[in-house]
Enzyme design. Structure first.
Site, PDB file in Angstrom:
ATOM      1  N   CYS A   2       0.784  -1.270   0.027  1.00  0.00           N
ATOM      2  CA  CYS A   2       0.013   0.007   0.028  1.00  0.00           C
ATOM      3  C   CYS A   2       0.907   1.050  -0.029  1.00  0.00           C
ATOM      4  O   CYS A   2       1.807   1.255   0.641  1.00  0.00           O
ATOM      5  CB  CYS A   2      -0.937   0.010   1.210  1.00  0.00           C
ATOM      6  SG  CYS A   2      -1.951   1.434   1.346  1.00  0.00           S
ATOM      7  N   CYS A  25      -9.882   3.261  -9.305  1.00  0.00           N
ATOM      8  CA  CYS A  25      -9.922   3.309 -10.604  1.00  0.00           C
ATOM      9  C   CYS A  25     -10.177   1.704 -11.321  1.00  0.00           C
ATOM     10  O   CYS A  25     -10.450   1.602 -12.736  1.00  0.00           O
ATOM     11  CB  CYS A  25      -8.632   3.924 -11.325  1.00  0.00           C
ATOM     12  SG  CYS A  25      -8.623   5.660 -10.931  1.00  0.00           S
ATOM     13  N   CYS A  34      16.220   0.562 -19.001  1.00  0.00           N
ATOM     14  CA  CYS A  34      17.520   0.733 -19.589  1.00  0.00           C
ATOM     15  C   CYS A  34      17.485  -0.061 -21.024  1.00  0.00           C
ATOM     16  O   CYS A  34      18.148   0.126 -22.087  1.00  0.00           O
ATOM     17  CB  CYS A  34      18.571   0.588 -18.636  1.00  0.00           C
ATOM     18  SG  CYS A  34      18.836  -0.902 -18.032  1.00  0.00           S
ATOM     19  N   HIS A  71      22.837  -3.323 -15.988  1.00  0.00           N
ATOM     20  CA  HIS A  71      22.386  -2.047 -16.544  1.00  0.00           C
ATOM     21  C   HIS A  71      22.962  -2.193 -18.147  1.00  0.00           C
ATOM     22  O   HIS A  71      23.861  -2.761 -18.331  1.00  0.00           O
ATOM     23  CB  HIS A  71      23.105  -1.004 -15.989  1.00  0.00           C
ATOM     24  CG  HIS A  71      22.761   0.163 -16.221  1.00  0.00           C
ATOM     25  ND1 HIS A  71      21.460   0.775 -16.523  1.00  0.00           N
ATOM     26  CD2 HIS A  71      23.342   1.163 -17.072  1.00  0.00           C
ATOM     27  CE1 HIS A  71      21.385   1.920 -17.027  1.00  0.00           C
ATOM     28  NE2 HIS A  71      22.759   2.264 -17.323  1.00  0.00           N
TER      29      HIS A  71
END
Length: 577
Positions: free
Chosen positions: A42, A99, A165, A465
């Site tokens: 939450c 929503c 990335c 990365h």
């Protein structure tokens, strides 16, 4: 995917790390039932509960908090009460229960992204450390503003939206492929075609509308690069369109750049084929190969197959009866093994072994190979599976040759990365030796110059990365998400490449160039100057349908959904789980 109006009122501004649960996010369990599957945090109180498909405590937490607000006499007129927004502890996607939809936007203070980055750094500290190290190595003195002669450089970075990335590196590489980049930038905008405002193409489930255009989002992204009017562009609209069309890439966990590239090209090809995005057409003559070409398959071409499409001949010989079987396979890229003799790790006191070259990888790909017991070939003459040999030849070379080095391999329990350095030529890569009919090739037609490479930094496919190097107008650039720096050929040649993009050489060919091999090119590349000539114009298309991977090549079988593509994918696609 939608923009949630509740974030600014719901997401807690107190992001003290002491308030987060202990341990890595993927190990967090539900506060109510201790279930470890499908945990959600939450974003109001930072408590963890299980999803609705486990025991539903996350949605119950939202319902209880809403009832508590009503019991205390609080109003819900703005529909901003209750702990309705939560984040997936595994892939860091955000969901709003009010929503009833995944959330695309952030708060005005960027609090969602701060939570996401904190969870990612706790889960994979190596990734955060390595990215900082790369950014520090670029240095502020290398940040692109102007060249030595005072000319402003128009390079633009791509913001990292949360472990994106892999996407940024592929997009920057493709932006340096002139034939690909120019085609998309010259397409008319969707607004001009429909007479409506293009806007951001987010659609909720309640709207029942899935009419997003990947072609349009790629066009807008490529148009935003190399304009020089901003230092970094945020590809959020493209990213969330990818979420809709490619469910396996939903979330914010690290993904494999090569697999993403293949899915991206496949979906672009099929969308262009179906004439979406304003009835994009290729000339009828460009959509077909000559009738006598056995590699031709039914269906229209697209700019994807025109630029990246080649044809392999796969020869299989039965070792019992000698029956030979030939098959033609279209491909968009070639996946090359790094030969086993170069994979051995050496101790510090040992002398370095021989350097692996790109030619070694290409030779291994085209060498005659005896299939093992798990790949027995069904011989139609013997009427049973028999031992056999296999060999690949390149029947038709593409305009842009994409070479993928297989750096990730499965072991019994996990995947290892092959960190071997592979030496590659900057220019004049000669592919003549791998052609089925080398004598039929025109002099100099088999030479390629390097245009871009993708590099993976780190030890595993699920971490680390991605960055990219690209050549544009004779200059080499290093693309590290939102940071773009000017670099040189020497730095590029030292990179441990994962994906290499070569374009057809446009320099005049002579006998010496035609005979030049990959090894000799590597030795002399430093003396040939820093400038790389721009690629040639877009050539005629070659046909193909959907380009779902089969083995090391793309087949042209139709694919109806991206889920089917994921189910049928071979291990070479490096599916990240």
């Amino acid at each position: 995917m939608m923009e949630c109006p509740h974030l600014n009122h719901i997401v807690s501004s107190k992001l003290d790390s002491a308030r987060f649960p202990e341990g890595v996010p993927s190990s967090w369990c539900c506060d109510a039932c201790r279930a470890k599957e499908n945990s959600w945090m939450c974003l109001t109180c930072l408590r963890v509960h299980c999803g609705r498909y486990v025991n539903g405590h996350a949605v119950k937490h939202f319902e209880d908090s809403s009832k508590l607000g009503q019991e205390n006499g609080e109003t819900l007129e703005k529909e901003d009460e209750g702990h309705c927004v939560c984040m997936d502890c595994a892939n860091y996607s955000v969901f709003c229960y009010r929503c009833d939809e995944f959330v695309a936007n952030d708060t005005e203070l960027g609090l969602v992204q701060k939570v996401r980055e904190h969870l990612q750094s706790v889960e994979n500290p190596e990734t955060a450390w390595r990215k900082r190290k790369i950014e520090e190595s670029d240095g502020p003195e290398n940040k692109i503003i102007k060249t030595n002669d005072g000319t402003t450089v128009a390079a633009t970075g791509l913001r990292n939206l949360g472990n994106t990335c892999f996407m940024n590196a592929i997009l920057q590489s493709l932006s340096n492929i002139e034939q690909f980049n120019c085609y998309f930038k010259e397409l008319p905008a969707a607004a001009q075609l429909s007479g409506k405002t293009a806007g951001r193409m987010y659609h909720t489930r309640s709207q029942g509308d899935t009419s997003v255009s990947l072609v349009e989002e790629v066009r807008k992204t490529l148009c935003s690069l190399w304009q020089g009017n901003q230092t970094a562009f945020s590809p959020d609209s493209l990213f969330y369109t990818i979420w809709k069309l490619m469910p396996s890439f939903r979330g914010y966990q690290q993904q494999d750049a090569h697999e993403f590239m293949r899915y991206l090209l496949d979906h672009l090809h099929r969308e262009l084929q179906s004439k979406r995005n304003g009835e994009v057409h290729l000339n009828e003559d460009e959509g077909r190969l000559p009738t006598g070409d056995k590699g031709c398959l039914n269906g229209n071409a697209s700019v994807i197959t025109s630029v990246f499409g080649g044809i392999l001949q796969n020869e299989v010989n039965c070792l019992i009866c000698g029956t030979e079987s030939r098959k033609f396979d279209p491909f968009l890229d070639l996946s090359l093994d790094i030969p086993s003799q170069f994979r051995q790790k050496r101790k510090k006191d040992q002398e370095p072994g021989p350097t692996c070259t790109l030619r070694d990888c290409l030779q291994s790909f085209t060498d005659l190979e005896e299939l093992d017991e798990t790949e027995l070939y069904y011989c139609h003459t013997c009427k049973m599976r028999q031992k056999s040999t296999k060999k690949f030849w390149i029947k038709k070379l593409p305009k842009v040759l994409c070479l993928h080095l297989k750096r990730f391999h499965w072991t019994t329990f996990f995947r290892n990365k092959v960190d071997t350095y592979v030496k590659f030529p900057m220019r004049s890569l000669d592919m003549r030796d791998y052609l089925l009919e080398p004598e039929a090739a025109a002099p100099g037609s088999c030479l390629y110059d390097l245009a871009a490479i993708v590099v993976h930094h780190g030890s595993g496919v699920g971490s680390g990365h991605y960055t990219a190097y690209g050549s544009n107008e004779g200059r080499w650039y290093h693309f590290n998400d939102s940071t773009v720096t000017l670099t040189n050929e020497e730095s590029v040649t030292k990179a441990k490449a994962y994906i290499l993009f070569y374009v057809e050489s446009t320099r005049p060919a002579n006998a010496e160039q035609t005979a030049m091999t990959c090894a000799s090119t590597e030795e002399g590349s430093a003396e040939e100057g820093a400038g790389r000539p721009s690629p040639g114009p877009t050539a005629a298309s070659v046909p193909g349908k959907s380009v779902l991977e089969r083995g090391d090549t793309f087949s042209t079988s139709d694919v109806t959904t991206s889920e089917q593509a994921a189910n049928d994918a071979s291990p070479d696609m490096h599916r990240v789980v």
